[in-house]
Scaffold this active site. Structure first.
Site, PDB file in Angstrom:
ATOM      1  N   PHE A   1       0.869  -1.179   0.000  1.00  0.00           N
ATOM      2  CA  PHE A   1       0.000   0.000   0.000  1.00  0.00           C
ATOM      3  C   PHE A   1       0.910   1.235   0.000  1.00  0.00           C
ATOM      4  O   PHE A   1       1.870   1.304   0.754  1.00  0.00           O
ATOM      5  CB  PHE A   1      -0.863  -0.008   1.284  1.00  0.00           C
ATOM      6  CG  PHE A   1      -2.124   0.792   1.201  1.00  0.00           C
ATOM      7  CD1 PHE A   1      -3.353   0.165   1.028  1.00  0.00           C
ATOM      8  CD2 PHE A   1      -2.096   2.177   1.309  1.00  0.00           C
ATOM      9  CE1 PHE A   1      -4.533   0.903   0.960  1.00  0.00           C
ATOM     10  CE2 PHE A   1      -3.251   2.916   1.236  1.00  0.00           C
ATOM     11  CZ  PHE A   1      -4.483   2.284   1.065  1.00  0.00           C
TER      12      PHE A   1
ATOM     13  N   GLU B   1      -0.762  -5.624   7.956  1.00  0.00           N
ATOM     14  CA  GLU B   1      -0.287  -7.008   7.831  1.00  0.00           C
ATOM     15  C   GLU B   1       1.183  -7.170   8.253  1.00  0.00           C
ATOM     16  O   GLU B   1       1.702  -8.295   8.274  1.00  0.00           O
ATOM     17  CB  GLU B   1      -0.469  -7.499   6.388  1.00  0.00           C
ATOM     18  CG  GLU B   1      -1.906  -7.832   6.011  1.00  0.00           C
ATOM     19  CD  GLU B   1      -2.824  -6.631   5.882  1.00  0.00           C
ATOM     20  OE1 GLU B   1      -2.400  -5.638   5.269  1.00  0.00           O
ATOM     21  OE2 GLU B   1      -3.941  -6.681   6.411  1.00  0.00           O
TER      22      GLU B   1
ATOM     23  N   VAL C   1       1.563   5.256   6.058  1.00  0.00           N
ATOM     24  CA  VAL C   1       0.137   5.458   6.309  1.00  0.00           C
ATOM     25  C   VAL C   1      -0.136   6.959   6.195  1.00  0.00           C
ATOM     26  O   VAL C   1       0.494   7.767   6.891  1.00  0.00           O
ATOM     27  CB  VAL C   1      -0.262   4.935   7.704  1.00  0.00           C
ATOM     28  CG1 VAL C   1      -1.754   5.148   7.933  1.00  0.00           C
ATOM     29  CG2 VAL C   1       0.089   3.452   7.839  1.00  0.00           C
ATOM     30  N   ILE C   2      -1.032   7.291   5.282  1.00  0.00           N
ATOM     31  CA  ILE C   2      -1.319   8.711   5.027  1.00  0.00           C
ATOM     32  C   ILE C   2      -2.747   9.014   5.463  1.00  0.00           C
ATOM     33  O   ILE C   2      -3.687   8.297   5.102  1.00  0.00           O
ATOM     34  CB  ILE C   2      -1.122   9.046   3.537  1.00  0.00           C
ATOM     35  CG1 ILE C   2       0.313   8.691   3.109  1.00  0.00           C
ATOM     36  CG2 ILE C   2      -1.397  10.533   3.276  1.00  0.00           C
ATOM     37  CD1 ILE C   2       0.585   8.848   1.627  1.00  0.00           C
TER      38      ILE C   2
ATOM     39  N   ALA D   1      -9.739  11.211   4.837  1.00  0.00           N
ATOM     40  CA  ALA D   1     -10.875  11.943   5.388  1.00  0.00           C
ATOM     41  C   ALA D   1     -11.440  11.272   6.641  1.00  0.00           C
ATOM     42  O   ALA D   1     -12.165  11.896   7.407  1.00  0.00           O
ATOM     43  CB  ALA D   1     -11.963  12.038   4.325  1.00  0.00           C
TER      44      ALA D   1
ATOM     45  N   HIS E   1      -9.394   6.187   9.694  1.00  0.00           N
ATOM     46  CA  HIS E   1      -8.788   4.896   9.359  1.00  0.00           C
ATOM     47  C   HIS E   1      -7.277   4.882   9.624  1.00  0.00           C
ATOM     48  O   HIS E   1      -6.754   3.946  10.239  1.00  0.00           O
ATOM     49  CB  HIS E   1      -9.075   4.599   7.882  1.00  0.00           C
ATOM     50  CG  HIS E   1      -8.815   3.186   7.482  1.00  0.00           C
ATOM     51  ND1 HIS E   1      -9.351   2.111   8.148  1.00  0.00           N
ATOM     52  CD2 HIS E   1      -8.071   2.663   6.478  1.00  0.00           C
ATOM     53  CE1 HIS E   1      -8.952   0.995   7.574  1.00  0.00           C
ATOM     54  NE2 HIS E   1      -8.170   1.293   6.568  1.00  0.00           N
TER      55      HIS E   1
ATOM     56  N   ARG F   1       9.594  12.321   4.400  1.00  0.00           N
ATOM     57  CA  ARG F   1      10.161  11.250   5.229  1.00  0.00           C
ATOM     58  C   ARG F   1      10.627  10.040   4.419  1.00  0.00           C
ATOM     59  O   ARG F   1      11.139   9.081   4.969  1.00  0.00           O
ATOM     60  CB  ARG F   1       9.119  10.800   6.257  1.00  0.00           C
ATOM     61  CG  ARG F   1       8.934  11.838   7.351  1.00  0.00           C
ATOM     62  CD  ARG F   1       7.612  11.728   8.069  1.00  0.00           C
ATOM     63  NE  ARG F   1       7.462  12.754   9.093  1.00  0.00           N
ATOM     64  CZ  ARG F   1       7.223  14.044   8.843  1.00  0.00           C
ATOM     65  NH1 ARG F   1       7.106  14.484   7.597  1.00  0.00           N
ATOM     66  NH2 ARG F   1       7.140  14.919   9.817  1.00  0.00           N
TER      67      ARG F   1
HETATM   68  N1  INI Z   1      -2.358   0.560   4.535  1.00  0.00           N
HETATM   69  C1  INI Z   1      -1.211   1.255   4.516  1.00  0.00           C
HETATM   70  O1  INI Z   1      -0.132   0.655   4.562  1.00  0.00           O
HETATM   71  N2  INI Z   1      -1.236   2.616   4.444  1.00  0.00           N
HETATM   72  C2  INI Z   1      -2.412   3.320   4.397  1.00  0.00           C
HETATM   73  O2  INI Z   1      -2.362   4.576   4.307  1.00  0.00           O
HETATM   74  C3  INI Z   1      -3.621   2.610   4.440  1.00  0.00           C
HETATM   75  N3  INI Z   1      -4.885   3.333   4.411  1.00  0.00           N
HETATM   76  O3  INI Z   1      -4.886   4.547   4.566  1.00  0.00           O
HETATM   77  O4  INI Z   1      -5.941   2.714   4.246  1.00  0.00           O
HETATM   78  C4  INI Z   1      -3.585   1.191   4.490  1.00  0.00           C
HETATM   79  N4  INI Z   1      -4.700   0.452   4.505  1.00  0.00           N
HETATM   80  C5  INI Z   1      -4.705  -0.974   4.289  1.00  0.00           C
HETATM   81  C6  INI Z   1      -4.474  -1.761   5.566  1.00  0.00           C
HETATM   82  O5  INI Z   1      -3.124  -1.638   6.025  1.00  0.00           O
HETATM   83  C7  INI Z   1      -4.721  -3.255   5.332  1.00  0.00           C
HETATM   84  O6  INI Z   1      -3.920  -3.737   4.295  1.00  0.00           O
HETATM   85  C8  INI Z   1      -6.173  -3.550   4.997  1.00  0.00           C
HETATM   86  O7  INI Z   1      -7.024  -2.948   5.961  1.00  0.00           O
HETATM   87  C9  INI Z   1      -6.412  -5.080   5.000  1.00  0.00           C
HETATM   88  O8  INI Z   1      -6.179  -5.605   6.296  1.00  0.00           O
END
Ligand code: INI
Length: 158
Positions: free
Chosen positions: A25, A61, A84-85, A88, A91, A130
């Site tokens: 992600f 994960e 992780v950004i 809105a 989450h 970063r």
């Molecule tokens: N996962 C990230 O690594 N960064 C994010 O910014 C992010 N957002 O914002 O949703 C994100 N979501 C996915 C999450 O980590 C899981 O893969 C998903 O929920 C399945 O368990």
């Protein structure tokens, strides 16, 4: 002469085995973290053959895969890399809290240094800063912390 015994891990990576779990992600950014982490490890002397990189879907994960790596007994230190950004919704906050608590739990449960290299960014600009620009590269600093902690842990005895 001081009687205080001070411990600190050196930054010599030769012979250390390091496992990295990295999130797909936001891979536009996590690829930069991976580059920084590998550069940091190799510059400190960790050998390429002693580094394993496992890709996971998202930051959530990371802990499970790092736990599996820890339990394998094949590593001296582990690193979790992700970005992780904030969006809105809340989450991102939920992910950040859960992931950092779980990474700490893996370290405590498995008695292995687990370095938290997850960038928690409020916006894209903070993520850029970063992941290899004006605030450095969190992958690189995570690599350095991994080497230092692995050596400190060794010095303290197992
Ligand atoms: N996962 C990230 O690594 N960064 C994010 O910014 C992010 N957002 O914002 O949703 C994100 N979501 C996915 C999450 O980590 C899981 O893969 C998903 O929920 C399945 O368990």
């Amino acid at each position: 002469m001081s009687a205080v015994r001070e411990l600190s891990g050196n930054l010599i990576g030769k012979g250390l085995r390091v496992g990295i779990a990295i999130s797909r992600f936001n891979d536009f950014f996590t690829k930069e973290l991976k580059g920084g982490a590998l550069d940091g490890l190799i510059r400190h002397g960790v050998m390429e053959k002693d580094i394993v990189v496992a890709w996971v879907p998202g930051a959530n994960e990371l802990p499970l895969v790092l736990q599996k790596m820890a339990e394998s007994g094949k590593f001296d230190a582990l690193i979790g890399l992700g970005v992780v950004i904030q969006g809105a919704t809340a989450h991102a906050d939920l992910i950040n809290g859960q992931v950092s608590r779980s990474l700490a739990k893996v370290a405590m449960d498995t008695h292995l240094p687990v370095i938290n290299g997850v960038v928690c960014a409020g916006n894209l600009e903070q993520a850029i800063e970063r992941c290899g620009s004006k605030a450095g590269n969190k992958g690189w600093s995570a690599a350095e912390a991994a080497v230092e902690m692995a050596n400190l842990y060794r010095e303290m005895g197992s």
